[in-house]
Design a protein around this motif. Structure first.
Motif, PDB file in Angstrom:
ATOM      1  N   ALA A  97      -7.235   0.360  -4.153  1.00 25.86           N
ATOM      2  CA  ALA A  97      -6.006  -0.427  -4.024  1.00 25.86           C
ATOM      3  C   ALA A  97      -6.290  -1.914  -4.177  1.00 25.86           C
ATOM      4  CB  ALA A  97      -5.350  -0.153  -2.669  1.00 25.86           C
ATOM      5  N   TYR A  98      -7.396  -2.357  -3.610  1.00 25.99           N
ATOM      6  CA  TYR A  98      -7.796  -3.762  -3.682  1.00 25.99           C
ATOM      7  C   TYR A  98      -8.102  -4.163  -5.119  1.00 25.99           C
ATOM      8  CZ  TYR A  98     -10.775  -7.827  -2.492  1.00 25.99           C
ATOM      9  OH  TYR A  98     -11.349  -9.067  -2.401  1.00 25.99           O
ATOM     10  N   ARG A  99      -8.772  -3.284  -5.862  1.00 25.56           N
ATOM     11  CA  ARG A  99      -9.085  -3.583  -7.258  1.00 25.56           C
ATOM     12  C   ARG A  99      -7.809  -3.717  -8.096  1.00 25.56           C
ATOM     13  NH1 ARG A  99     -12.042   0.455  -8.185  1.00 25.56           N
ATOM     14  NH2 ARG A  99     -10.482   1.790  -9.167  1.00 25.56           N
ATOM     15  N   ARG A 100      -6.841  -2.847  -7.849  1.00 30.21           N
ATOM     16  CA  ARG A 100      -5.580  -2.915  -8.607  1.00 30.21           C
ATOM     17  C   ARG A 100      -4.805  -4.194  -8.312  1.00 30.21           C
ATOM     18  NH1 ARG A 100      -5.261   2.517  -6.928  1.00 30.21           N
ATOM     19  NH2 ARG A 100      -3.786   1.933  -5.286  1.00 30.21           N
ATOM     20  N   VAL A 252      -4.924 -15.009   0.568  1.00 30.10           N
ATOM     21  CA  VAL A 252      -5.701 -13.771   0.424  1.00 30.10           C
ATOM     22  C   VAL A 252      -5.089 -12.675   1.293  1.00 30.10           C
ATOM     23  CG1 VAL A 252      -7.862 -14.920  -0.174  1.00 30.10           C
ATOM     24  CG2 VAL A 252      -7.307 -14.553   2.231  1.00 30.10           C
ATOM     25  N   ILE A 253      -3.784 -12.708   1.466  1.00 34.47           N
ATOM     26  CA  ILE A 253      -3.118 -11.805   2.408  1.00 34.47           C
ATOM     27  C   ILE A 253      -3.441 -10.326   2.169  1.00 34.47           C
ATOM     28  CG2 ILE A 253      -0.838 -10.955   3.128  1.00 34.47           C
ATOM     29  CD1 ILE A 253       0.108 -13.906   3.007  1.00 34.47           C
ATOM     30  N   PRO A 254      -3.344  -9.810   0.928  1.00 32.47           N
ATOM     31  CA  PRO A 254      -3.642  -8.381   0.748  1.00 32.47           C
ATOM     32  C   PRO A 254      -5.080  -7.995   1.078  1.00 32.47           C
ATOM     33  CG  PRO A 254      -2.373  -9.229  -1.107  1.00 32.47           C
ATOM     34  CD  PRO A 254      -2.818 -10.413  -0.308  1.00 32.47           C
ATOM     35  N   TRP A 255      -5.979  -8.951   1.137  1.00 41.02           N
ATOM     36  CA  TRP A 255      -7.382  -8.679   1.493  1.00 41.02           C
ATOM     37  C   TRP A 255      -7.447  -7.967   2.838  1.00 41.02           C
ATOM     38  CZ3 TRP A 255     -11.520 -12.872   2.948  1.00 41.02           C
ATOM     39  CH2 TRP A 255     -12.813 -12.340   2.783  1.00 41.02           C
ATOM     40  N   ILE A 256      -6.568  -8.347   3.764  1.00 42.26           N
ATOM     41  CA  ILE A 256      -6.563  -7.699   5.071  1.00 42.26           C
ATOM     42  C   ILE A 256      -5.496  -6.614   5.164  1.00 42.26           C
ATOM     43  CG2 ILE A 256      -5.050  -9.446   6.124  1.00 42.26           C
ATOM     44  CD1 ILE A 256      -6.599  -9.022   8.734  1.00 42.26           C
ATOM     45  N   THR A 257      -4.326  -6.862   4.588  1.00 37.55           N
ATOM     46  CA  THR A 257      -3.217  -5.929   4.803  1.00 37.55           C
ATOM     47  C   THR A 257      -3.391  -4.606   4.071  1.00 37.55           C
ATOM     48  OG1 THR A 257      -1.987  -7.061   3.043  1.00 37.55           O
ATOM     49  CG2 THR A 257      -1.522  -7.715   5.317  1.00 37.55           C
ATOM     50  N   LEU A 258      -4.244  -4.547   3.044  1.00 34.76           N
ATOM     51  CA  LEU A 258      -4.505  -3.284   2.363  1.00 34.76           C
ATOM     52  C   LEU A 258      -5.467  -2.397   3.145  1.00 34.76           C
ATOM     53  CD1 LEU A 258      -4.736  -4.446  -1.366  1.00 34.76           C
ATOM     54  CD2 LEU A 258      -2.919  -3.088  -0.314  1.00 34.76           C
ATOM     55  N   ASP A 259      -6.097  -2.947   4.157  1.00 35.64           N
ATOM     56  CA  ASP A 259      -6.976  -2.167   5.031  1.00 35.64           C
ATOM     57  C   ASP A 259      -6.106  -1.192   5.827  1.00 35.64           C
ATOM     58  OD1 ASP A 259      -8.626  -1.242   7.178  1.00 35.64           O
ATOM     59  OD2 ASP A 259      -9.890  -3.018   6.970  1.00 35.64           O
ATOM     60  N   ALA A 260      -6.458   0.091   5.795  1.00 34.60           N
ATOM     61  CA  ALA A 260      -5.662   1.110   6.485  1.00 34.60           C
ATOM     62  C   ALA A 260      -5.546   0.844   7.978  1.00 34.60           C
ATOM     63  CB  ALA A 260      -6.287   2.486   6.248  1.00 34.60           C
ATOM     64  N   SER A 301       1.153  -5.779  -0.343  1.00 35.44           N
ATOM     65  CA  SER A 301       0.640  -5.148   0.870  1.00 35.44           C
ATOM     66  C   SER A 301       1.276  -3.792   1.136  1.00 35.44           C
ATOM     67  CB  SER A 301       0.888  -6.076   2.073  1.00 35.44           C
ATOM     68  OG  SER A 301       0.278  -7.334   1.871  1.00 35.44           O
ATOM     69  N   GLY A 302       2.076  -3.315   0.175  1.00 38.61           N
ATOM     70  CA  GLY A 302       2.721  -2.026   0.342  1.00 38.61           C
ATOM     71  C   GLY A 302       3.942  -2.059   1.226  1.00 38.61           C
TER      72      GLY A 302
END
Length: 387
Positions: A97-100, A252-260, A301-302
């Motif tokens: 998800a992070y790569r995308r 860099v918000i998705p860096w943390i929010t993509l973490d399950a 972030s989904g």
């Protein structure tokens, strides 16, 4: 609020003062920067600004002490925890998800970790070469047992003499570990600090014409987490006559929010994203490889897509800020490019951070004005949206 930076807060004051002098010269606008004053509780560094008849108090909310406690980590701990974190992020699907969502930033972070593991492997190989190869017969048990200790000493030496340069390996590996520890709720010292920041932010209401919280780098998510704490305690914050704005730079918000495991951070993002009383401006440039700028942070972030232009995005082309000659020298200096949006622009006709802070137009008014302007192609912002 600065990013994951162990430097003393006066470093930021010095940077601001230097860049303010450049902006004053380039834009022919006097800017006065007062001396820094640390608060008694050690939570902030304040200094006063004056320009165009406008007085501003600039406050740096400090967490450099927390960074120093987490960086640099002992080499043994860093190695073990890096392997464990990599396994968890791969197993949970985070890396895909992070790569995308953040292809460039993904390449930097994963590449830095591979460099680090390469340094570890090189240390082991060198230790084996020194202790095992010279033996004419089967290596002795003592020599075999000495390999791990020798490898550790070589790794310590390599990391110490290079200090992670030129790619700031230790810094980014430890920053990644801290980010995902916070996502899991395993950084209680940061939770307590965010509570303290929220109290400071809330106390500023009614004492100024507006409140602007600026989050750079990792503080793009620590910023909205602090604001969320304010709103949870005071749902009417920002509606009583003191406008409140949130500005993210190098986000860099998705860096943390993509973490399950980042349930709390995603929930805070959703609440702040829906808080209409708080304006939100996201200043971004695709030249910054240490930021994520493909989509709006909520969708990335989904979370459900936000209302139109929330946050209001302002795209900046790095060649508009820095001459081609300087840019050619800085292009692959990751941290220099990451900080460039906090510095003075060489052109007097484009975005300038110092001018944004010291200008007469309030930030909340600027956000509303930019919201009403149809988005322009990157680097072709009309004069209507210039500061």
């Amino acid at each position: 609020m600065p990013g994951f930076d162990p430097r003393e807060p006066e470093t930021y004051w010095g940077l601001f003062r230097r860049e303010a002098r450049l902006t004053a010269t380039r834009r022919d606008t006097p800017i006065t920067v007062g001396d820094p004053v640390r608060s008694a509780d050690g939570l902030r560094l304040d200094w006063e600004l004056a320009s165009e008849g406008q007085a501003t108090r600039y406050t740096l909310l400090r967490w450099d002490d927390i960074v120093r406690a987490r960086f640099p980590r002992p080499n043994g701990r860093r190695f073990v925890e890096t392997l464990a974190l990599g396994w968890r992020l791969w197993r949970t699907g985070y890396l895909s998800a992070y790569r995308r969502e953040a292809r460039r930033f993904y390449r930097v972070i994963v590449g830095i970790h591979l460099i680090y593991l390469g340094i570890v492997a090189a240390s082991v190989a060198l230790a084996c070469t020194l202790l095992l190869l010279p033996a004419q017969v089967m290596p002795t048990p003592l020599a075999i047992l000495a390999v791990p200790a020798a490898a550790y000493a070589i790794l310590w030496w390599l990391m110490r003499i290079t200090r992670g340069k030129p790619f700031f390996v230790a810094h980014l590996v430890d920053d990644t570990a801290f980010t995902h520890a916070h996502a899991k709720g395993e950084a209680p010292e940061m939770e307590a600090r965010l509570d303290a920041f929220a109290a400071l932010i809330r106390a500023a209401e009614g004492k100024a014409s507006e409140i602007v919280l600026i989050g750079h780098s990792s503080s793009s998510f620590f910023g909205y987490e602090a604001l969320d704490r304010v709103l949870l305690n005071d749902p009417d914050f920002g509606t009583r006559g003191t406008p409140v704005s949130f500005v993210t730079i190098g986000s860099v918000i998705p860096w943390i929010t993509l973490d399950a495991n980042a349930h709390a951070s995603r929930a805070a993002l959703a609440r702040v994203g829906a808080a209409a009383a708080i304006g939100w401006l996201d200043i971004r440039t695709k030249w910054d490889w240490l930021s994520i700028h493909k989509r709006d942070p909520l969708s990335a972030s989904g979370l459900p897509s936000p209302k139109a232009h929330r946050p209001v995005e302002f795209h900046v082309r790095m060649p508009d800020l820095v001459s081609e000659k300087r840019l050619s020298r800085r292009r692959f200096n990751l941290f220099q490019m990451h900080f460039q949006l906090l510095m003075s622009s060489e052109s007097p006709d484009t975005f300038d951070y110092i001018s944004l802070i010291t200008g007469a137009e309030p930030i909340h008014g600027l956000i509303e004005r930019w919201r009403s302007v149809k988005a322009q192609p990157m680097g072709q912002e009309s004069a209507e949206v210039e500061r």
